[in-house]
Motif scaffolding. Structure first.
Motif, mmCIF file in Angstrom:
data_model
loop_
_atom_site.group_PDB
_atom_site.id
_atom_site.type_symbol
_atom_site.label_atom_id
_atom_site.label_comp_id
_atom_site.label_asym_id
_atom_site.label_seq_id
_atom_site.Cartn_x
_atom_site.Cartn_y
_atom_site.Cartn_z
ATOM 1 N N GLY A 1 0.841 -1.190 0.000
ATOM 2 C CA GLY A 1 0.000 0.000 0.000
ATOM 3 C C GLY A 1 0.872 1.233 0.000
ATOM 4 O O GLY A 1 2.103 1.145 0.018
ATOM 5 N N PRO A 2 0.248 2.413 0.010
ATOM 6 C CA PRO A 2 1.022 3.658 -0.073
ATOM 7 C C PRO A 2 2.033 3.835 1.068
ATOM 8 O O PRO A 2 3.077 4.439 0.878
ATOM 9 C CB PRO A 2 -0.040 4.755 -0.010
ATOM 10 N N LEU A 3 1.747 3.298 2.256
ATOM 11 C CA LEU A 3 2.664 3.462 3.383
ATOM 12 C C LEU A 3 3.633 2.295 3.539
ATOM 13 O O LEU A 3 4.550 2.363 4.348
ATOM 14 C CB LEU A 3 1.867 3.659 4.685
ATOM 15 N N ASN A 4 3.402 1.237 2.812
ATOM 16 C CA ASN A 4 4.289 0.068 2.888
ATOM 17 C C ASN A 4 4.359 -0.544 1.491
ATOM 18 O O ASN A 4 3.724 -1.543 1.200
ATOM 19 C CB ASN A 4 3.769 -0.934 3.922
ATOM 20 N N ARG A 5 5.140 0.079 0.641
ATOM 21 C CA ARG A 5 5.219 -0.325 -0.772
ATOM 22 C C ARG A 5 5.962 -1.642 -0.983
ATOM 23 O O ARG A 5 5.730 -2.327 -1.960
ATOM 24 C CB ARG A 5 5.864 0.787 -1.582
#
Length: 154
Positions: A52-56
């Motif tokens: 996701g955007p915070l854990n690519r």
């Protein structure tokens, strides 16, 4: 039923102390989130590894215990084990109309004890230091609860 009046110094004392403790509980949660984002570690759920955007670029190692994050979680858990009892006992205590000086000493004493406990925990002081501040806060809550019970039963 009496009305609540914030111009009453006794009630105002409780409101300030209770609000500070609400901010402490919520702030501790945000501290944990900050530490997870800063370290990229300390996640707890398998679904946290979905990109996701915070854990690519998730990695299974992110689910391992990370003391930097877990220390904040332990502080949060400790708050959740102590502060709700303060809210209840403090409200019941205030309903007994104690002397203002006593209420200020006890209510703000609890806030100070929790603040000192936080500092001791975050700076990794030995257990006896944390336990001293926990004990002070705990005894204050116990006293307020017993005071309320005595007022009703006596």
């Amino acid at each position: 039923m009496p009305t609540l009046d914030l111009s009453d110094p006794l009630l105002a004392t409780y409101v300030v102390a209770a609000a500070l403790m609400a901010l402490k509980v919520m702030g501790q949660g945000w501290m944990t989130v900050y530490r997870m984002m800063k370290s990229g570690a300390g996640l707890v759920n398998p679904e946290d590894l979905i990109p996701g955007p915070l854990n690519r670029a998730p990695d299974k190692a992110q689910l391992e215990i990370d003391d930097y994050v877990d220390r904040s979680r332990r502080m949060h858990r400790n708050d959740l084990e102590n502060i709700p009892a303060f809210w209840v006992a403090g409200a019941l205590f205030v309903l007994t109309a104690p002397a203002l000086w006593l209420a200020q000493v006890l209510l703000f004493g609890f806030v100070a004890a929790r603040a000192a406990h936080f500092v001791a925990y975050v700076t990794k002081q030995r257990h006896e230091v944390r336990a001293t501040f926990y004990t002070i806060g705990s005894l204050i809550v116990i006293y307020m609860a017993l005071h309320a019970l005595w007022a009703v039963l006596a």
